[in-house]
Design a protein around this motif. Structure first.
Motif, mmCIF file in Angstrom:
data_model
loop_
_atom_site.group_PDB
_atom_site.id
_atom_site.type_symbol
_atom_site.label_atom_id
_atom_site.label_comp_id
_atom_site.label_asym_id
_atom_site.label_seq_id
_atom_site.Cartn_x
_atom_site.Cartn_y
_atom_site.Cartn_z
ATOM 1 N N ARG A 115 0.837 -1.207 0.000
ATOM 2 C CA ARG A 115 0.000 0.000 0.000
ATOM 3 C C ARG A 115 0.873 1.260 0.000
ATOM 4 N N ALA A 116 1.968 1.235 0.749
ATOM 5 C CA ALA A 116 2.890 2.374 0.777
ATOM 6 C C ALA A 116 3.523 2.582 -0.596
ATOM 7 N N GLU A 117 3.887 1.502 -1.268
ATOM 8 C CA GLU A 117 4.475 1.612 -2.608
ATOM 9 C C GLU A 117 3.470 2.189 -3.593
ATOM 10 N N GLU A 118 2.218 1.796 -3.451
ATOM 11 C CA GLU A 118 1.164 2.326 -4.323
ATOM 12 C C GLU A 118 0.984 3.834 -4.095
ATOM 13 N N LEU A 119 0.955 4.236 -2.845
ATOM 14 C CA LEU A 119 0.814 5.654 -2.507
ATOM 15 C C LEU A 119 2.029 6.434 -3.011
ATOM 16 N N ALA A 120 3.216 5.878 -2.794
ATOM 17 C CA ALA A 120 4.443 6.538 -3.249
ATOM 18 C C ALA A 120 4.446 6.698 -4.770
ATOM 19 N N ALA A 121 4.024 5.674 -5.484
ATOM 20 C CA ALA A 121 3.986 5.752 -6.945
ATOM 21 C C ALA A 121 2.971 6.805 -7.406
ATOM 22 N N SER A 122 1.851 6.897 -6.708
ATOM 23 C CA SER A 122 0.816 7.867 -7.076
ATOM 24 C C SER A 122 1.282 9.303 -6.960
ATOM 25 N N TYR A 123 2.143 9.560 -5.975
ATOM 26 C CA TYR A 123 2.566 10.926 -5.691
ATOM 27 C C TYR A 123 4.039 11.190 -6.015
ATOM 28 N N GLY A 124 4.732 10.216 -6.566
ATOM 29 C CA GLY A 124 6.134 10.427 -6.905
ATOM 30 C C GLY A 124 7.047 10.519 -5.697
ATOM 31 N N ILE A 125 6.717 9.788 -4.646
ATOM 32 C CA ILE A 125 7.550 9.767 -3.433
ATOM 33 C C ILE A 125 8.669 8.752 -3.668
ATOM 34 N N PRO A 126 9.920 9.201 -3.570
ATOM 35 C CA PRO A 126 11.020 8.325 -3.979
ATOM 36 C C PRO A 126 11.405 7.199 -3.024
ATOM 37 N N HIS A 127 11.062 7.281 -1.742
ATOM 38 C CA HIS A 127 11.546 6.275 -0.789
ATOM 39 C C HIS A 127 10.392 5.677 0.011
ATOM 40 N N VAL A 128 10.428 4.344 0.151
ATOM 41 C CA VAL A 128 9.412 3.619 0.927
ATOM 42 C C VAL A 128 10.130 2.742 1.946
ATOM 43 N N PHE A 129 9.651 2.770 3.180
ATOM 44 C CA PHE A 129 10.222 1.967 4.248
ATOM 45 C C PHE A 129 9.103 1.235 4.978
ATOM 46 N N GLU A 130 9.433 0.068 5.532
ATOM 47 C CA GLU A 130 8.465 -0.664 6.337
ATOM 48 C C GLU A 130 8.556 -0.262 7.799
ATOM 49 N N ASP A 131 9.707 0.207 8.212
ATOM 50 C CA ASP A 131 9.932 0.599 9.599
ATOM 51 C C ASP A 131 10.254 2.088 9.635
ATOM 52 N N TRP A 132 9.461 2.867 10.352
ATOM 53 C CA TRP A 132 9.641 4.315 10.397
ATOM 54 C C TRP A 132 11.021 4.702 10.907
ATOM 55 N N ARG A 133 11.646 3.850 11.711
ATOM 56 C CA ARG A 133 12.968 4.177 12.257
ATOM 57 C C ARG A 133 14.040 4.260 11.177
ATOM 58 N N GLU A 134 13.819 3.573 10.061
ATOM 59 C CA GLU A 134 14.768 3.658 8.945
ATOM 60 C C GLU A 134 14.829 5.069 8.366
ATOM 61 N N ILE A 135 13.747 5.799 8.476
ATOM 62 C CA ILE A 135 13.705 7.173 7.977
ATOM 63 C C ILE A 135 14.726 8.033 8.714
ATOM 64 N N LEU A 136 14.887 7.802 9.991
ATOM 65 C CA LEU A 136 15.790 8.620 10.790
ATOM 66 C C LEU A 136 17.236 8.522 10.322
ATOM 67 N N ASP A 137 17.609 7.415 9.701
ATOM 68 C CA ASP A 137 18.967 7.230 9.209
ATOM 69 C C ASP A 137 19.140 7.683 7.762
ATOM 70 N N HIS A 138 18.044 8.038 7.123
ATOM 71 C CA HIS A 138 18.107 8.427 5.708
ATOM 72 C C HIS A 138 18.565 9.877 5.577
ATOM 73 N N PRO A 139 19.485 10.163 4.666
ATOM 74 C CA PRO A 139 20.034 11.522 4.559
ATOM 75 C C PRO A 139 19.059 12.594 4.120
ATOM 76 N N GLU A 140 18.016 12.241 3.373
ATOM 77 C CA GLU A 140 17.057 13.257 2.939
ATOM 78 C C GLU A 140 16.090 13.593 4.043
#
Length: 65
Positions: free
Chosen positions: A40-65
């Motif tokens: 579902r996250a990949e579908e939403l990301a594709a709909s809006y052009g969101i470049p990164h999808v993660f299953e665990d929100w904590r992975e976002i904290l380590d992402h440089p963007e």
């Protein structure tokens, strides 16, 4: 004004509403979405052009963007 990169946690109804609303704010870029429902996250990301999808929100904290 310098652009602000944001991530949304959740890909359900409210996650989609947040993405839609955030996209309308000048200078705000939605660059990631995290959700335990990856398809579902990949579908939403594709709909809006969101470049990164993660299953665990904590992975976002380590992402440089």
């Amino acid at each position: 004004m310098q652009p602000i990169n944001v991530a949304v946690i959740g890909s359900g109804f409210m996650g989609g509403a947040h993405v839609d609303g955030l996209r309308r704010i000048p200078g705000v870029n939605v660059v990631a979405i995290a959700s335990i429902d990856r398809p579902r996250a990949e579908e939403l990301a594709a709909s809006y052009g969101i470049p990164h999808v993660f299953e665990d929100w904590r992975e976002i904290l380590d992402h440089p963007e």
